[in-house]
Design an enzyme around this catalytic site. Structure first.
Site, PDB file in Angstrom:
ATOM      1  N   CYS A   1       0.285  -1.206  -0.283  1.00  0.00           N
ATOM      2  CA  CYS A   1      -0.229  -0.231   0.488  1.00  0.00           C
ATOM      3  C   CYS A   1       0.884   1.316   0.051  1.00  0.00           C
ATOM      4  O   CYS A   1       0.750   2.357  -0.062  1.00  0.00           O
ATOM      5  CB  CYS A   1      -1.354  -0.126   1.399  1.00  0.00           C
ATOM      6  SG  CYS A   1      -1.943  -1.754   1.637  1.00  0.00           S
TER       7      CYS A   1
ATOM      8  N   HIS B   1      -3.831   6.483   2.689  1.00  0.00           N
ATOM      9  CA  HIS B   1      -3.745   4.944   1.562  1.00  0.00           C
ATOM     10  C   HIS B   1      -5.556   4.895   2.837  1.00  0.00           C
ATOM     11  O   HIS B   1      -6.027   5.203   3.818  1.00  0.00           O
ATOM     12  CB  HIS B   1      -3.200   4.080   2.947  1.00  0.00           C
ATOM     13  CG  HIS B   1      -3.789   3.224   2.503  1.00  0.00           C
ATOM     14  ND1 HIS B   1      -4.210   2.741   0.779  1.00  0.00           N
ATOM     15  CD2 HIS B   1      -3.390   2.058   3.346  1.00  0.00           C
ATOM     16  CE1 HIS B   1      -4.051   1.553   1.351  1.00  0.00           C
ATOM     17  NE2 HIS B   1      -3.766   0.349   2.273  1.00  0.00           N
TER      18      HIS B   1
ATOM     19  N   ASN C   1     -10.336  -1.101   0.074  1.00  0.00           N
ATOM     20  CA  ASN C   1      -8.398  -1.064   0.162  1.00  0.00           C
ATOM     21  C   ASN C   1      -7.988  -1.510  -1.501  1.00  0.00           C
ATOM     22  O   ASN C   1      -8.485  -2.642  -1.533  1.00  0.00           O
ATOM     23  CB  ASN C   1      -8.925  -2.361   1.260  1.00  0.00           C
ATOM     24  CG  ASN C   1      -7.083  -1.954   0.968  1.00  0.00           C
ATOM     25  OD1 ASN C   1      -6.335  -1.479   0.318  1.00  0.00           O
ATOM     26  ND2 ASN C   1      -6.360  -2.362   2.419  1.00  0.00           N
TER      27      ASN C   1
HETATM   28  N1  ACO Z   1     -18.358  -9.759   9.821  1.00  0.00           N
HETATM   29  C1  ACO Z   1     -18.938 -10.271  11.219  1.00  0.00           C
HETATM   30  N2  ACO Z   1     -17.965 -10.695  11.856  1.00  0.00           N
HETATM   31  C2  ACO Z   1     -16.729 -10.788  11.685  1.00  0.00           C
HETATM   32  C3  ACO Z   1     -15.661 -10.529  10.081  1.00  0.00           C
HETATM   33  C4  ACO Z   1     -16.626 -10.750   9.314  1.00  0.00           C
HETATM   34  N3  ACO Z   1     -16.648  -9.605   7.879  1.00  0.00           N
HETATM   35  N4  ACO Z   1     -14.714 -10.463  10.630  1.00  0.00           N
HETATM   36  C5  ACO Z   1     -13.763 -11.113  11.508  1.00  0.00           C
HETATM   37  N5  ACO Z   1     -15.222 -10.779  12.539  1.00  0.00           N
HETATM   38  C6  ACO Z   1     -15.080 -11.668  13.980  1.00  0.00           C
HETATM   39  C7  ACO Z   1     -13.665 -12.054  14.399  1.00  0.00           C
HETATM   40  O1  ACO Z   1     -14.249 -13.404  14.083  1.00  0.00           O
HETATM   41  C8  ACO Z   1     -13.961 -11.825  16.330  1.00  0.00           C
HETATM   42  O2  ACO Z   1     -15.013 -12.232  16.997  1.00  0.00           O
HETATM   43  P1  ACO Z   1     -14.930 -13.092  17.963  1.00  0.00           P
HETATM   44  O3  ACO Z   1     -15.023 -11.723  19.254  1.00  0.00           O
HETATM   45  O4  ACO Z   1     -16.258 -13.994  18.231  1.00  0.00           O
HETATM   46  O5  ACO Z   1     -13.260 -13.613  17.808  1.00  0.00           O
HETATM   47  C9  ACO Z   1     -14.434 -10.282  16.066  1.00  0.00           C
HETATM   48  O6  ACO Z   1     -15.400  -9.934  14.698  1.00  0.00           O
HETATM   49  C10 ACO Z   1     -13.340  -9.083  16.059  1.00  0.00           C
HETATM   50  O7  ACO Z   1     -12.321  -9.571  15.454  1.00  0.00           O
HETATM   51  P2  ACO Z   1     -11.546  -8.422  15.173  1.00  0.00           P
HETATM   52  O8  ACO Z   1     -10.415  -9.223  14.155  1.00  0.00           O
HETATM   53  O9  ACO Z   1     -10.588  -8.137  16.845  1.00  0.00           O
HETATM   54  O10 ACO Z   1     -12.019  -6.932  14.385  1.00  0.00           O
HETATM   55  P3  ACO Z   1     -11.449  -6.099  14.396  1.00  0.00           P
HETATM   56  O11 ACO Z   1     -12.148  -4.638  15.368  1.00  0.00           O
HETATM   57  O12 ACO Z   1     -10.106  -5.583  14.629  1.00  0.00           O
HETATM   58  O13 ACO Z   1     -11.965  -5.855  12.515  1.00  0.00           O
HETATM   59  C11 ACO Z   1     -10.329  -5.492  10.684  1.00  0.00           C
HETATM   60  C12 ACO Z   1     -10.853  -6.549  11.637  1.00  0.00           C
HETATM   61  C13 ACO Z   1     -11.312  -4.854   9.842  1.00  0.00           C
HETATM   62  C14 ACO Z   1      -9.757  -6.606   9.800  1.00  0.00           C
HETATM   63  C15 ACO Z   1      -9.397  -4.254  11.331  1.00  0.00           C
HETATM   64  O14 ACO Z   1      -8.579  -5.421  12.549  1.00  0.00           O
HETATM   65  C16 ACO Z   1      -8.671  -4.017  10.489  1.00  0.00           C
HETATM   66  O15 ACO Z   1      -9.131  -3.063   9.668  1.00  0.00           O
HETATM   67  N6  ACO Z   1      -7.251  -4.249  10.432  1.00  0.00           N
HETATM   68  C17 ACO Z   1      -6.688  -2.855   9.391  1.00  0.00           C
HETATM   69  C18 ACO Z   1      -6.954  -4.203   7.722  1.00  0.00           C
HETATM   70  C19 ACO Z   1      -5.675  -3.687   7.365  1.00  0.00           C
HETATM   71  O16 ACO Z   1      -5.032  -2.528   7.622  1.00  0.00           O
HETATM   72  N7  ACO Z   1      -5.273  -4.208   6.142  1.00  0.00           N
HETATM   73  C20 ACO Z   1      -4.326  -3.843   5.126  1.00  0.00           C
HETATM   74  C21 ACO Z   1      -3.664  -4.471   4.626  1.00  0.00           C
HETATM   75  S1  ACO Z   1      -2.571  -4.486   3.315  1.00  0.00           S
HETATM   76  C22 ACO Z   1      -3.338  -4.827   1.826  1.00  0.00           C
HETATM   77  O17 ACO Z   1      -4.423  -4.387   1.323  1.00  0.00           O
HETATM   78  C23 ACO Z   1      -2.014  -5.571   1.147  1.00  0.00           C
END
Ligand code: ACO
Length: 330
Positions: free
Chosen positions: A116, A257, A287
């Protein structure tokens, strides 16, 4: 940077595929909800390539539009950098296909894999070539077909990604009030497994087993990436402001980003940027990794939010781990 010659962005272009994938569509594919995705990420929909499109075709179209906006004939390009982690083929690089399709031979052409942060890394590299006097017309493209590397059974990652391309043409300027005022680039390879594609490279070549174990798709440690992102986006913004002695009043637009609205808000709130000064299109684009900043920049310019004389801050982080920022005067 050289005191007399700077690199300036003289044209922008972007391209996104027609097909829209909404959160409601995802509700039918994995156990998720529009409410969860919207609250946790700010994403409502994203664009997805059809059979006809790929990293090179989207990058070519974005590049063609950027050249047209700059009034540069692609045949006059000296350099094409394609920032991507979803290349057209592992060999040759996507930039070579883009060069061929733009009719830009024999311009130098290579890919840059900084995820990114890739587009900002690419701008910094092209700017150095311009400042050194080696090249005059440089095209930097960010193009990604992330949805072809997305595991559509993994609800924690498949909700995030979209496809598209953006591009910028850079030329030399002697106007001290234009062009790149500051660039910063960093990486920390100890975070290599925060975001990665395990198979398909030299370490783990494709096999029946890698396919069965879904090892050719992006894997992500979402929570860890989130914490890293919050820290680095804040740091980048503060560093860029300090390096150029800027206050929020002196900045026309921050183009971060497009990763997660919570990450964007947290970084900009800390530095007192009102949301009106922050470009956000994550709701519509998701993203798109290296394509995210150039698509956002082009959209902001076309919407009249930035133009000649604007001071723009660009900040990004990504797989690697990498992070990068720039202060640009248009
Ligand atoms: N729908 C519903 N529930 C979900 C989903 C979904 N799509 N995905 C995860 N959950 C659940 C999990 O299983 C978890 O359940 P549990 O508490 O029963 O175990 C709960 O939601 C919380 O999960 P977390 O992973 O802690 O959720 P978080 O608030 O961290 O949000 C997210 C997840 C959106 C992915 C966040 O961590 C994030 O944005 N991270 C950064 C991602 C990023 O920047 N990626 C860059 C990619 S780089 C590239 O593009 C190459």
């Amino acid at each position: 940077m050289s005191a007399d010659v700077r690199a300036a962005i003289v044209g922008l272009g972007s391209y996104v595929p027609q097909k829209v994938l909404t959160n409601q569509d995802l509700e039918r594919m994995v156990d998720t909800s529009d409410e969860w995705i919207t609250q946790r990420t700010g994403i409502k929909e994203r664009r997805v390539v059809s059979e006809a499109d790929s990293t090179a075709s989207m990058g070519t179209e974005a590049g063609r539009r950027a050249c047209a906006a700059a009034g540069v004939d692609p045949a006059d390009l000296d350099l094409i950098i394609c920032a991507t982690i979803t290349p057209e083929t592992l060999c040759p690089g996507s930039a070579c296909y883009i060069q061929r399709d733009l009719g830009a031979a024999p311009a130098a052409a290579f890919d840059l894999a900084a995820a990114c942060s890739g587009f900002l890394y690419g701008l910094a590299v092209a700017a150095r070539f311009i400042e050194s006097g080696q090249f005059k017309n440089c095209l930097v493209v960010g193009s990604e077909t992330l949805t072809r590397f997305t595991d559509w059974t993994d609800r924690s990652s498949c909700i995030l990604f979209g496809d598209g391309a953006g591009a910028a043409v850079l030329q030399p300027t002697r106007d001290p009030n234009r062009g790149f005022q500051y660039c910063v680039m960093h990486a920390d390879g100890s975070g290599w497994d925060y975001i990665w594609i395990p198979a398909g490279g030299a370490r783990m070549p494709a096999s029946t087993e890698t396919i069965e174990r879904r090892m050719h798709f992006l894997k992500m440690r979402g929570r860890d990436v989130y914490k890293f992102a919050i820290e680095k986006m804040q740091w980048l913004l503060a560093d860029c402001m300090a390096a150029c002695d800027l206050t929020p009043d002196a900045v026309d637009l921050v183009v971060p980003h497009q990763v997660n609205i919570r990450i964007i808000k947290s970084a900009t709130r800390k530095l007192n940027f009102p949301l009106e000064k922050v470009y956000v299109n994550i709701d519509k684009r998701g993203n798109t990794s290296a394509a995210s900043i150039p698509i956002a920049l082009d959209e902001a310019a076309r919407a009249g939010r930035i133009g000649p004389g604007s001071t723009v801050l660009l900040i990004a982080f990504g797989a690697g781990l990498t992070w990068s920022g720039a202060v640009v005067r248009l």
